[in-house]
Design an enzyme around this catalytic site. Structure first.
Site, short mmCIF file in Angstrom:
data_model
loop_
_atom_site.label_atom_id
_atom_site.label_comp_id
_atom_site.label_asym_id
_atom_site.label_seq_id
_atom_site.Cartn_x
_atom_site.Cartn_y
_atom_site.Cartn_z
N CYS A 90 0.84 -1.20 0.00
CA CYS A 90 0.00 0.00 0.00
C CYS A 90 0.88 1.25 0.00
CB CYS A 90 -0.92 0.00 1.22
SG CYS A 90 -2.00 1.43 1.35
N CYS A 96 -0.55 6.27 6.98
CA CYS A 96 -1.79 5.79 7.59
C CYS A 96 -1.45 4.98 8.84
CB CYS A 96 -2.53 4.91 6.58
SG CYS A 96 -3.95 4.01 7.26
N CYS A 99 -1.70 0.13 9.60
CA CYS A 99 -0.78 -1.00 9.53
C CYS A 99 0.58 -0.61 10.10
CB CYS A 99 -0.60 -1.48 8.09
SG CYS A 99 -2.08 -2.20 7.36
N GLN A 280 -16.39 -10.22 14.12
CA GLN A 280 -14.99 -10.55 13.88
C GLN A 280 -14.54 -9.83 12.61
OE1 GLN A 280 -12.97 -11.93 15.88
NE2 GLN A 280 -14.44 -12.72 17.37
N TYR A 311 -19.81 -13.71 27.34
CA TYR A 311 -19.60 -12.65 26.35
C TYR A 311 -19.97 -13.17 24.96
CZ TYR A 311 -16.82 -10.85 30.25
OH TYR A 311 -16.39 -10.43 31.50
N GLU A 331 -24.52 -12.30 27.91
CA GLU A 331 -24.00 -11.11 27.21
C GLU A 331 -24.52 -9.87 27.93
OE1 GLU A 331 -22.53 -8.16 25.04
OE2 GLU A 331 -21.88 -10.24 24.81
N ASP A 375 -14.97 -15.54 25.78
CA ASP A 375 -14.50 -14.65 24.71
C ASP A 375 -14.61 -13.22 25.22
OD1 ASP A 375 -13.75 -13.42 22.39
OD2 ASP A 375 -15.43 -14.13 21.18
N CYS A 401 -8.31 -11.75 22.43
CA CYS A 401 -7.78 -10.75 21.49
C CYS A 401 -6.70 -9.92 22.16
CB CYS A 401 -8.90 -9.85 20.97
SG CYS A 401 -9.73 -8.89 22.25
#
Length: 448
Positions: A90, A96, A99, A280, A311, A331, A375, A401
Site C-alpha cells: 500500500c 496511515c 498497519c 470478527q 460474552y 451477554e 471470549d 484478542c
C-alpha cells in the site's frame, strides 16, 4: 485563603530536564517489540545504552534514526535492509496508522506472532506447551471499518488516523474488503452535503451478508433534508441501513434509514445485529475461530450436557456450539442480547442479559458445564475470571484478542490445576501486531 508555600530549605528543587539529543545516530534492529516497532541498539557508542523503539523497521536492519522522545526514534535513512524486508503493498504505509508491518512478509509475521505467543505462555509458567497451530486471513477481507471524517477547506477527509492523531484520507487499502474501499469516494461526497456533519464525525461500516450497514456519529443534528439525502444515498449504493448518534455520546443510536433487514449468518442461522455491532474482523477469521472452538469441545456424554458461553455477543459462536450441546449464553449488551434472543427461538439456546464484569456467572453454575467458552473484551474477564477459578469447570475454551491478559490468566489457571491442551494463533489483523488466540485449558475433576 490558601497560600503557595515559599521555597525554603525543606522544599524540593525543581528537576531540570536535559534537552533531547536529536542528532541522527546508527542503530541495529535486534527484534520487534510487542507493538511491532523495532527495538534498536546503538552501533556508534561503547556505552550500554537503553533500547530504543523505532517504527517501520525489521530485525537485521541498520538505520540512521533520530530520537523523538526518551525511548523512541524515527528513521532518517535505511542503511542496511534486513533480508526479511518486502515492498509494502500500500502506498499509504508509514503515513496511515492502520498497519505497522507491511514492510515484512505475511509469512514472516505469522511466525513472529507464533513465537511471541509461545514465549508468553512459557513466561506464564507453561512447561508442556503443545504445538502451536496458526491461521492467517488473506488481504482485502476485512469487513469492518472504523473511519474518521474531518471537514477541511479542501472538502472532506475520510480515513484512519495517522500516528500522532491527524486523519489521513484513505484512497486505497490492502486490508479492507473491496466493497468497502469502492464505497469511500461516494461516502465522502455524501458527508460533504450533510447538515449533521459540521467539522468532525466517525463512521463505522459493517459489511454484512445483506450489504454495508452504517453507523454515523457526528457533531451536528440531522435535518429533514439530511434524512432524504441519506435515504437516496443508501438506495443508490445498496446499503441496507444507516443509524446516527451524536459524536461522543453513549446513548442508543437512532435509525435514520432502513431499506432492508441487516442480516449476517452464524452457521445456518441468520441474525439481525444492531447498528455498529461487533463482528470478527473477517469472515475467514471468524471461521477459523469458530472451527478452533468447536474442535476444542470435549465429547458430549448426553443430551443434558450444557455449554456456558460468556460474552456471547450476537451469537458468532453460540449457534455453532448449540449443535453439540445446550448453550447458556450470557451477554451484557442489551441490543446484542435482543438480536441473539430473536434468532435463538426454537434452538437449544438460553440467552441471558448480564453484565459479567459486575455480576459474573457464579462458580457453582460454571462447575456443572461440559465446557465454558470465554471470549472476553480486550480488557479481560475481570471478576468473571475469579468465578471460573473458583468453579473449576473441567474445560475452559478461551478466545483472546489480548495475549497480555491471556498470559496473566494462564498463570492463575495453572495454579488452579489447569493445563494447556491446545493453542491456535489466528492472524486476522493482518500487518499489525494484534493477535487472536484460541486455547483450551482442562482440569481433571477431583473425586469427592
Amino acid at each position: 485563603m490558601s497560600r503557595r508555600p515559599e521555597r525554603g530549605r525543606h522544599s524540593r528543587p525543581r528537576r531540570e530536564t536535559a534537552p533531547l539529543d536529536q542528532t541522527p545516530r546508527r542503530y541495529r534492529i535486534d527484534a520487534l517489540g510487542s507493538s511491532g516497532d523495532g527495538i534498536g541498539c546503538l552501533l556508534d557508542s561503547e556505552a550500554d545504552a537503553s533500547p530504543v523503539f523505532i517504527p517501520f523497521t525489521a530485525p537485521g536492519d541498520e538505520v540512521l534514526a533520530r530520537m523523538v522522545s526518551t525511548d523512541r526514534a524515527i528513521v532518517e535513512e535505511l542503511l542496511v535492509p534486513a533480508p526479511e524486508r518486502v515492498t509494502p503493498p500500500c502506498d499509504l504505509f508509514g503515513v496511515c496508522g492502520g498497519c505497522a508491518l507491511q514492510h515484512l512478509s505475511p509469512a514472516w509475521i505469522l511466525e513472529w506472532k507464533k513465537s511471541e505467543i509461545a514465549t508468553g505462555f512459557l513466561k506464564a509458567g507453561v512447561t508442556d506447551l503443545p504445538e502451536i497451530r496458526a491461521f492467517q486471513t488473506p488481504p482485502a477481507t476485512r469487513r469492518r471499518a472504523d473511519l474518521a471524517a474531518r471537514r477541511t477547506h479542501n472538502g472532506v477527509t475520510l480515513g484512519l488516523h495517522q500516528r500522532g492523531g491527524a486523519v489521513i484520507d484513505l484512497t486505497e487499502c490492502a486490508l479492507l474488503h473491496p466493497a468497502i474501499v469502492s464505497l469511500l469516494p461516494a461516502l465522502r461526497g455524501m458527508l460533504e452535503r450533510l447538515d449533521l456533519f459540521r467539522r468532525e464525525a466517525d463512521l463505522l461500516v459493517n459489511l454484512l451478508d445483506s450489504g454495508p450497514d452504517l453507523l454515523l456519529a457526528s457533531d451536528g443534528v440531522p435535518s429533514t433534508a439530511d434524512r432524504t439525502k441519506l435515504a437516496d444515498f443508501c438506495r443508490s449504493h445498496g446499503i441496507s441501513g444507516l443509524a446516527w448518534k451524536p459524536k461522543e455520546s453513549l446513548d442508543k443510536s437512532e435509525t435514520l434509514v432502513r431499506l432492508a433487514p441487516a442480516t449476517v449468518a452464524f452457521g445456518d442461522v441468520r441474525v439481525e445485529p444492531p447498528p455498529g455491532a461487533f463482528l470478527q474482523a473477517s469472515r475467514e477469521g471468524e471461521g477459523a475461530i469458530r472451527d478452533a472452538v468447536i474442535e476444542a469441545l470435549p465429547p458430549s456424554p448426553g443430551r443434558k450436557s450444557k455449554i456456558i458461553e460468556l460474552y456471547a455477543g450476537c451469537g458468532t459462536l453460540t449457534f455453532p456450539l448449540s449443535a453439540h450441546a445446550r448453550v447458556e449464553a450470557f451477554e451484557g449488551h442489551p441490543d446484542a442480547v435482543q438480536a441473539l434472543s430473536r434468532a435463538a427461538v426454537g434452538q437449544r439456546i438460553d440467552v441471558s442479559l448480564r453484565d459479567l464484569n459486575r455480576q459474573p456467572v457464579e462458580a457453582k453454575t460454571l462447575s456443572t458445564a461440559l465446557a465454558v467458552v470465554l471470549d472476553p473484551p480486550h480488557a479481560g474477564a475481570g471478576l468473571q475470571m475469579t468465578q471460573i477459578l473458583d468453579g473449576k469447570p473441567a474445560a475452559l475454551i478461551y478466545v483472546s484478542c489480548n495475549p497480555r491478559i491471556l498470559f496473566r490468566d494462564t498463570a492463575l489457571l495453572l495454579k488452579a490445576g489447569y493445563r494447556v491442551d491446545s493453542v491456535m494463533v489466528i492472524d486476522q489483523f493482518l500487518w499489525s501486531a494484534e493477535t487472536e488466540v484460541v486455547c483450551r485449558f482442562s482440569r481433571k475433576r477431583q473425586r469427592t
